[in-house]
Motif scaffolding. Sequence first.
Motif, PDB file in Angstrom:
ATOM      1  N   ASN A   1      -2.974   7.157   2.723  1.00 18.09           N
ATOM      2  CA  ASN A   1      -2.592   5.787   3.873  1.00 18.09           C
ATOM      3  C   ASN A   1      -2.268   6.705   5.113  1.00 18.09           C
ATOM      4  O   ASN A   1      -1.551   7.328   5.417  1.00 18.09           O
ATOM      5  CB  ASN A   1      -1.920   5.382   3.654  1.00 18.09           C
TER       6      ASN A   1
ATOM      7  N   ARG B   1       0.830  -0.803  -0.010  1.00 17.34           N
ATOM      8  CA  ARG B   1      -0.395   0.092  -0.453  1.00 17.34           C
ATOM      9  C   ARG B   1       0.969   1.278   0.093  1.00 17.34           C
ATOM     10  O   ARG B   1       2.261   0.901   0.787  1.00 17.34           O
ATOM     11  CB  ARG B   1      -0.927   0.025   1.086  1.00 17.34           C
TER      12      ARG B   1
ATOM     13  N   ASP C   1      -5.970  -1.852  -2.232  1.00 12.55           N
ATOM     14  CA  ASP C   1      -5.444   0.256  -1.674  1.00 12.55           C
ATOM     15  C   ASP C   1      -5.156   1.069  -2.319  1.00 12.55           C
ATOM     16  O   ASP C   1      -5.426   1.639  -1.736  1.00 12.55           O
ATOM     17  CB  ASP C   1      -5.269  -0.093  -0.413  1.00 12.55           C
ATOM     18  N   ASN C   2      -4.458   0.230  -3.410  1.00 15.18           N
ATOM     19  CA  ASN C   2      -3.690   2.213  -4.021  1.00 15.18           C
ATOM     20  C   ASN C   2      -4.974   2.005  -5.218  1.00 15.18           C
ATOM     21  O   ASN C   2      -5.780   1.509  -5.502  1.00 15.18           O
ATOM     22  CB  ASN C   2      -2.465   1.050  -4.423  1.00 15.18           C
TER      23      ASN C   2
ATOM     24  N   PRO D   1       1.914   4.570   5.915  1.00 17.56           N
ATOM     25  CA  PRO D   1       2.778   4.217   5.214  1.00 17.56           C
ATOM     26  C   PRO D   1       3.435   3.249   5.613  1.00 17.56           C
ATOM     27  O   PRO D   1       4.275   4.116   6.309  1.00 17.56           O
ATOM     28  CB  PRO D   1       2.391   5.422   3.803  1.00 17.56           C
TER      29      PRO D   1
END
Length: 428
Positions: free
Chosen positions: A69, A64, A124-125, A72
């Motif tokens: 985020n 991700r 989730d990207n 990260p």
Amino acid sequence: MAQEHRLSRRRLLTISAGTLAAAAIVPATPALAGPLVRNVPNPLLPPGKRGTILYTQRDATARRGIWNNPAPTMGYLGGPNFPADPDDLGALVPLPGGFREVFQFLANAGFKQVEFAGYGQHADNQGGTVPSLSSGGRLLRENFPAYLDYARTLRGFLDEAGLEAIGNHGFIPNSWPGGPNGGMTVDDYDRFQIELEFASIVGMPYMGTGGDPTGSSTKEAWDVAGQKWEALNDLGRAWRISIYPHNHADAYGFLQDGPMVEVTVDRVTGNPLPQPQMVRGESGIRKMQYYLDITPSTKCYCEIDIYWAHSAQHRFRWYYDWDGQRRESIFSPIDQIAAQPLRYPLYHAKDGERRDDQPVGVGEGYRMIPFGDPRSDIDYDAIFRRHRPRGYHNPNYEDDSAPGGAGDPGRSLRHAIISGTNMSNMAR
């Protein structure tokens, strides 16, 4: 399944819409902005011909990213003296993840082309992850439209970063037109066609695999492989896409094309064997050369992995001739390319350091390192200087060992900076 086989005006408009949609998702991450590599005058590698295969950065595309985020992955991308000083790791920073952020990073690191190693990324990207085309052995035709929409998203990310897709290591069917058991299956045909359409949308001139044409050493198996890859290229021509295999060291071993013969000495050491053995004799032709000999030069192209070709030079030095005698033949990767340059439009520019602990004929003979590392024992300067015609070949930096795992999650991206810099700094 009815599909267009050419880039019609409608197809181009569809691609443009996907490009605009991808670019509108969110502004580029500030931490990824700005070129990291400057070109030298009169470069040996034209700027548009510097690529990388995304298998090298597989950890980065799989995680991700920074976008949306709250936590990260943190790592090191290099300080002010990097890459001249590879030990200058710099500050701990959020690391890019997923295709969009990694594409931006690679563009800033001096790359223009990317070769895919599959199309998956962290879900989730931006753009989500690739829709599945099979489940439990069943082809999911109902996912074809979403699969092609995902291709348009990737094309948008590439266009935004100023990158081009040069190829992919992906699906190659087992069956083929004219092949055994009735030829090509309906599922293989439909899956292959949708992969070709995906590649066409993304903009690939080549589509391939990470494997050799066949894993066998016998002449008969390579005869069949030649028929298969010619048939697959016939299907790809409707899309103006060439289908390529990719070699490992074994592909430049010796073709087993002779009678069974008795041998009395070890192939590698030349020492007497405890007792005679029966093996199939060899003419000294290397398997990949035989593939080039039996396939059309204007239709069947290959991607040569320079590292594995040098490993083949190390490993495959002796053969048993048709009389059972041990013969020596030293393979030259540089001469192999120079003798038939148009057959190798793609390279893996994977660099290596000789392993002194492995005598000739034992092990790989090399260990992988970033491209242009001072430890390199592969003469890429000589290889690139013998490129003919200039601007035809597409070298893709690769390092299987680049990802640093949880202990150093920024390593594959730092290695990309090192390698992109070294590719850019090669002057004529």
